[in-house]
Design an enzyme around this catalytic site. Structure first.
Site, PDB file in Angstrom:
ATOM      1  N   HIS A 106       0.811  -1.227   0.000  1.00 32.59           N
ATOM      2  CA  HIS A 106       0.000   0.000   0.000  1.00 32.59           C
ATOM      3  C   HIS A 106       0.841   1.274   0.000  1.00 32.59           C
ATOM      4  O   HIS A 106       0.448   2.277  -0.575  1.00 32.59           O
ATOM      5  CB  HIS A 106      -0.982   0.009   1.184  1.00 32.59           C
ATOM      6  CG  HIS A 106      -0.324   0.054   2.534  1.00 32.59           C
ATOM      7  ND1 HIS A 106       0.095  -1.086   3.192  1.00 32.59           N
ATOM      8  CD2 HIS A 106      -0.005   1.095   3.352  1.00 32.59           C
ATOM      9  CE1 HIS A 106       0.637  -0.745   4.341  1.00 32.59           C
ATOM     10  NE2 HIS A 106       0.603   0.578   4.474  1.00 32.59           N
ATOM     11  N   ASP A 107       2.016   1.247   0.638  1.00 31.15           N
ATOM     12  CA  ASP A 107       2.837   2.461   0.751  1.00 31.15           C
ATOM     13  C   ASP A 107       4.034   2.463  -0.179  1.00 31.15           C
ATOM     14  O   ASP A 107       4.971   3.241   0.021  1.00 31.15           O
ATOM     15  CB  ASP A 107       3.331   2.625   2.202  1.00 31.15           C
ATOM     16  CG  ASP A 107       2.334   3.362   3.073  1.00 31.15           C
ATOM     17  OD1 ASP A 107       1.450   4.053   2.521  1.00 31.15           O
ATOM     18  OD2 ASP A 107       2.432   3.238   4.307  1.00 31.15           O
ATOM     19  N   LYS A 127       5.897   5.519  -1.389  1.00 26.08           N
ATOM     20  CA  LYS A 127       6.795   6.323  -0.545  1.00 26.08           C
ATOM     21  C   LYS A 127       8.229   6.302  -1.061  1.00 26.08           C
ATOM     22  O   LYS A 127       9.045   7.135  -0.664  1.00 26.08           O
ATOM     23  CB  LYS A 127       6.765   5.824   0.906  1.00 26.08           C
ATOM     24  CG  LYS A 127       5.521   6.280   1.673  1.00 26.08           C
ATOM     25  CD  LYS A 127       5.577   5.828   3.134  1.00 26.08           C
ATOM     26  CE  LYS A 127       4.336   6.264   3.905  1.00 26.08           C
ATOM     27  NZ  LYS A 127       4.301   5.666   5.269  1.00 26.08           N
ATOM     28  N   HIS A 180       2.243   9.850  -2.391  1.00 27.45           N
ATOM     29  CA  HIS A 180       2.655   8.432  -2.355  1.00 27.45           C
ATOM     30  C   HIS A 180       1.522   7.521  -2.820  1.00 27.45           C
ATOM     31  O   HIS A 180       1.769   6.403  -3.269  1.00 27.45           O
ATOM     32  CB  HIS A 180       3.193   8.024  -0.973  1.00 27.45           C
ATOM     33  CG  HIS A 180       2.160   7.709   0.068  1.00 27.45           C
ATOM     34  ND1 HIS A 180       1.555   8.674   0.836  1.00 27.45           N
ATOM     35  CD2 HIS A 180       1.624   6.523   0.466  1.00 27.45           C
ATOM     36  CE1 HIS A 180       0.708   8.092   1.685  1.00 27.45           C
ATOM     37  NE2 HIS A 180       0.723   6.799   1.471  1.00 27.45           N
ATOM     38  N   HIS A 239      -5.999   3.896  -0.299  1.00 28.12           N
ATOM     39  CA  HIS A 239      -5.967   3.558   1.138  1.00 28.12           C
ATOM     40  C   HIS A 239      -6.048   4.769   2.061  1.00 28.12           C
ATOM     41  O   HIS A 239      -6.258   4.614   3.260  1.00 28.12           O
ATOM     42  CB  HIS A 239      -4.761   2.667   1.484  1.00 28.12           C
ATOM     43  CG  HIS A 239      -3.427   3.345   1.492  1.00 28.12           C
ATOM     44  ND1 HIS A 239      -2.727   3.630   0.343  1.00 28.12           N
ATOM     45  CD2 HIS A 239      -2.653   3.796   2.513  1.00 28.12           C
ATOM     46  CE1 HIS A 239      -1.575   4.218   0.648  1.00 28.12           C
ATOM     47  NE2 HIS A 239      -1.509   4.337   1.971  1.00 28.12           N
ATOM     48  N   HIS A 240      -5.886   5.985   1.528  1.00 28.35           N
ATOM     49  CA  HIS A 240      -6.076   7.177   2.374  1.00 28.35           C
ATOM     50  C   HIS A 240      -7.367   7.924   2.072  1.00 28.35           C
ATOM     51  O   HIS A 240      -7.573   9.037   2.563  1.00 28.35           O
ATOM     52  CB  HIS A 240      -4.878   8.120   2.250  1.00 28.35           C
ATOM     53  CG  HIS A 240      -3.663   7.621   2.965  1.00 28.35           C
ATOM     54  ND1 HIS A 240      -3.601   7.487   4.342  1.00 28.35           N
ATOM     55  CD2 HIS A 240      -2.454   7.188   2.498  1.00 28.35           C
ATOM     56  CE1 HIS A 240      -2.409   7.008   4.679  1.00 28.35           C
ATOM     57  NE2 HIS A 240      -1.704   6.814   3.579  1.00 28.35           N
ATOM     58  N   ASP A 264      -4.266  -0.445   8.247  1.00 28.02           N
ATOM     59  CA  ASP A 264      -3.050   0.375   8.209  1.00 28.02           C
ATOM     60  C   ASP A 264      -3.014   1.370   9.369  1.00 28.02           C
ATOM     61  O   ASP A 264      -2.003   1.516  10.044  1.00 28.02           O
ATOM     62  CB  ASP A 264      -2.967   1.118   6.863  1.00 28.02           C
ATOM     63  CG  ASP A 264      -1.696   1.965   6.749  1.00 28.02           C
ATOM     64  OD1 ASP A 264      -0.635   1.510   7.215  1.00 28.02           O
ATOM     65  OD2 ASP A 264      -1.777   3.072   6.180  1.00 28.02           O
TER      66      ASP A 264
HETATM   67  P1  C2E Z   1       1.975   6.319   8.408  1.00 31.00           P
HETATM   68  O1  C2E Z   1       2.911   6.771   9.473  1.00 31.00           O
HETATM   69  O2  C2E Z   1       2.075   4.903   7.989  1.00 31.00           O
HETATM   70  O3  C2E Z   1       0.510   6.596   8.880  1.00 31.00           O
HETATM   71  C1  C2E Z   1      -0.593   6.101   8.188  1.00 31.00           C
HETATM   72  C2  C2E Z   1      -1.860   6.741   8.643  1.00 31.00           C
HETATM   73  O4  C2E Z   1      -2.108   6.413  10.016  1.00 31.00           O
HETATM   74  C3  C2E Z   1      -1.868   8.249   8.606  1.00 31.00           C
HETATM   75  O5  C2E Z   1      -2.170   8.719   7.308  1.00 31.00           O
HETATM   76  C4  C2E Z   1      -2.973   8.556   9.610  1.00 31.00           C
HETATM   77  O6  C2E Z   1      -4.244   8.341   9.013  1.00 31.00           O
HETATM   78  C5  C2E Z   1      -2.761   7.505  10.648  1.00 31.00           C
HETATM   79  N1  C2E Z   1      -1.898   8.043  11.716  1.00 31.00           N
HETATM   80  C6  C2E Z   1      -0.611   7.751  11.947  1.00 31.00           C
HETATM   81  N2  C2E Z   1      -0.159   8.420  13.052  1.00 31.00           N
HETATM   82  C7  C2E Z   1      -1.180   9.171  13.492  1.00 31.00           C
HETATM   83  C8  C2E Z   1      -1.370  10.061  14.598  1.00 31.00           C
HETATM   84  O7  C2E Z   1      -0.456  10.316  15.387  1.00 31.00           O
HETATM   85  N3  C2E Z   1      -2.598  10.645  14.738  1.00 31.00           N
HETATM   86  C9  C2E Z   1      -3.615  10.368  13.884  1.00 31.00           C
HETATM   87  N4  C2E Z   1      -4.795  10.953  14.091  1.00 31.00           N
HETATM   88  N5  C2E Z   1      -3.493   9.525  12.828  1.00 31.00           N
HETATM   89  C10 C2E Z   1      -2.294   8.932  12.645  1.00 31.00           C
HETATM   90  P2  C2E Z   1      -1.728  10.206   6.884  1.00 31.00           P
HETATM   91  O8  C2E Z   1      -1.963  11.163   7.997  1.00 31.00           O
HETATM   92  O9  C2E Z   1      -2.363  10.508   5.573  1.00 31.00           O
HETATM   93  O10 C2E Z   1      -0.177  10.105   6.692  1.00 31.00           O
HETATM   94  C11 C2E Z   1       0.390   9.394   5.637  1.00 31.00           C
HETATM   95  C12 C2E Z   1       1.861   9.237   5.856  1.00 31.00           C
HETATM   96  O11 C2E Z   1       2.468  10.526   5.897  1.00 31.00           O
HETATM   97  C13 C2E Z   1       2.220   8.585   7.186  1.00 31.00           C
HETATM   98  O12 C2E Z   1       2.186   7.179   7.085  1.00 31.00           O
HETATM   99  C14 C2E Z   1       3.629   9.133   7.400  1.00 31.00           C
HETATM  100  O13 C2E Z   1       4.578   8.435   6.621  1.00 31.00           O
HETATM  101  C15 C2E Z   1       3.516  10.541   6.853  1.00 31.00           C
HETATM  102  N6  C2E Z   1       3.216  11.510   7.916  1.00 31.00           N
HETATM  103  C16 C2E Z   1       2.009  11.929   8.337  1.00 31.00           C
HETATM  104  N7  C2E Z   1       2.131  12.863   9.300  1.00 31.00           N
HETATM  105  C17 C2E Z   1       3.462  13.045   9.501  1.00 31.00           C
HETATM  106  C18 C2E Z   1       4.231  13.905  10.362  1.00 31.00           C
HETATM  107  O14 C2E Z   1       3.703  14.701  11.153  1.00 31.00           O
HETATM  108  N8  C2E Z   1       5.602  13.811  10.280  1.00 31.00           N
HETATM  109  C19 C2E Z   1       6.198  12.940   9.398  1.00 31.00           C
HETATM  110  N9  C2E Z   1       7.545  12.887   9.379  1.00 31.00           N
HETATM  111  N10 C2E Z   1       5.504  12.131   8.572  1.00 31.00           N
HETATM  112  C20 C2E Z   1       4.150  12.187   8.621  1.00 31.00           C
HETATM  113 FE    FE Z   2      -0.045   5.464   3.095  1.00 29.81          FE
HETATM  114 FE    FE Z   3       1.834   1.719   6.201  1.00 33.21          FE
END
Ligand code: C2E
Ligand code: FE
Ligand code: FE
Ligand code: SIN
Ligand code: SIN
Ligand code: SIN
Length: 374
Positions: free
Chosen positions: A232-233, A236, A261, A287-288, A316
């Site tokens: 799914h990712d 990236k 991504h 997936h988002h 996820d």
């Molecule tokens: P990921 O880390 O695999 O997170 C996937 C999804 O899990 C996120 O999609 C979000 O829906 C949920 N999620 C993860 N951590 C949190 C959280 O702390 N709070 C909430 N409410 N939801 C969470 P999203 O937001 O579309 O992000 C996609 C990807 O973008 C993330 O994959 C990560 O790789 C990156 N990302 C998102 N926010 C940040 C950030 O603040 N800093 C960094 N460095 N990367 C981020």
């Molecule tokens: Fe994703």
């Molecule tokens: Fe993931």
């Protein structure tokens, strides 16, 4: 003498033909290697009236002979040079002995394990098209009587007839295994760049399969989802390191870059005609997306979002929230459950949330099974 006679009784040509035709129909329609081994063992056993017939295959890498004795049972294996079967494989010769215990090649350890008294043994090597030995047919009598030269001929005939089926099935299963391995490797690559562990993709795979089953999808589709969801990712790989590995919160601009991504992943797979990659393309793309239409990249709503992607969205996020990321700490479980519950009909498909939370124990068990090793 009469006792021996009943054991020595040989099948007529018609009886043999009937057995062969009966099994050939089942065997030719079967592509699962392990089921094939069981079917062919049964056929061999009936043809030479053995108490037991085992079909061993060589695993060259591990230098083992392995087989499957019954559906639902673990496969068993032994060193590739062990016992009569091993002798037959090493030399390419048939083995025909009246009493195993009088022969130094015999490996009695399996008898000990299974509380059995092997007497007469017949081993016939099985060859591929290229005449390479790929396995061995082994028949065993426990009581009085022994195998004849005619039995050896019969089993040889069956062995040559079966070589082709086995080879086709091995190729097929090799292909399936290779495909699986490549898929997991691809998933791991995308995750390792964002410093997530390989365990994350494995968990998402297992959760997704489980949720697919709970949603009533057939086994084949659940399996497909298990294979495709780790990718799914994959998109990236196109995100620069300074964003992907940023320890803190993303700026609006960085986040919009991050969102690509999904389309990047879709573009990697979109042109494939293979079912598995078509599925991966859908999941990477959607997936988002969120049930209420506030997701990305297209802002799809409700059932406009493919069921596979609605499933992966839950699995996820469930796993992402429970894991440490460069940008955040793992959440405690009760908070994760509360979040998913709250997002019923918001982020997530309400029906899937119900199935997920009603069966949360199953998912927690999977989580424990595939824990990150620290
Ligand atoms: P990921 O880390 O695999 O997170 C996937 C999804 O899990 C996120 O999609 C979000 O829906 C949920 N999620 C993860 N951590 C949190 C959280 O702390 N709070 C909430 N409410 N939801 C969470 P999203 O937001 O579309 O992000 C996609 C990807 O973008 C993330 O994959 C990560 O790789 C990156 N990302 C998102 N926010 C940040 C950030 O603040 N800093 C960094 N460095 N990367 C981020
Ligand atoms: Fe994703
Ligand atoms: Fe993931
Ligand atoms: C194995 O590696 O499990 C044996 C080879 C095969 O039949 O796939
Ligand atoms: C062997 O010696 O080949 C093993 C015999 C058995 O399977 O009992
Ligand atoms: C199959 O060939 O259907 C499955 C292969 C395997 O056992 O890995």
């Amino acid at each position: 003498m009469t006792g021996n006679k009943s054991v020595q009784y040989e099948l007529s040509a018609e009886e043999m033909l009937e057995i062969i035709l009966n099994y050939a129909a089942k065997i030719s329609g079967e592509s699962d290697l392990e089921t094939l081994l069981i079917l062919m063992s049964e056929m061999g056993r009936r043809l030479v009236r053995a108490d037991r017939c085992t079909l061993w295959l060589i695993d060259h890498e591990k230098k083992r002979l392995w087989t499957k004795v019954a559906q639902g049972m673990e496969r068993i294996d032994m060193p590739a040079d062990s016992g009569f079967a091993g002798f037959s494989v090493q030399t390419g010769e048939a083995v025909l002995v009246k009493d195993a215990y009088l022969d130094e090649r015999f490996n009695p350890s399996i008898d000990k394990k299974t509380n059995y008294r092997t007497r007469s043994v017949l081993c016939i090597p099985i060859r591929s098209f290229g005449q390479e030995v790929i396995g061995v047919y082994q028949a065993i009598h426990k009581g009085i009587g022994w195998f004849s030269e005619k039995d050896a001929k019969t089993l040889s005939l069956a062995a040559s007839y079966m070589g082709k089926s086995i080879q086709a099935a091995i190729l097929h299963s090799e292909l399936v295994k290779t495909q699986r391995e490549i898929i997991f490797k691809m998933g791991e690559v995308s995750e390792s760049r964002s410093q997530e562990t390989g365990q994350h993709v494995k968990r998402v795979a297992k959760y997704s399969r489980m949720l697919a089953k709970l949603a009533g999808l057939p086994e084949t589709e659940a399996q497909m989802l298990e294979l495709a969801s780790p990718m799914h990712d994959i998109g990236k790989v196109a995100i620069p390191d300074h964003i992907l590995k940023k320890p803190g919160r993303l700026t609006a601009e960085e986040y919009s870059m991050m969102k690509t991504h999904t389309t990047e992943g879709y573009n990697i797979f979109r042109s494939s005609t293979r079912q598995i990659f078509k599925t991966a393309a859908i999941i990477a793309h959607e997936h988002h997306e969120k049930w209420d239409g506030t997701g990305y990249p297209r802002g799809l709503k409700g059932e406009e979002i493919h069921l596979y992607a609605r499933i992966t969205a839950i699995t996820d996020v469930f796993d992402a929230l429970g894991s440490d990321r460069v940008y955040k700490k793992a959440w405690p479980l009760d908070q994760i459950i509360e979040f998913i519950d709250k997002e019923r009909g918001g982020h997530f498909d309400p029906n899937l949330v119900n199935l997920f939370l009603d069966n949360i124990d199953v998912f927690i068990t999977i989580r424990k099974q595939y824990e990150d090793s620290v």
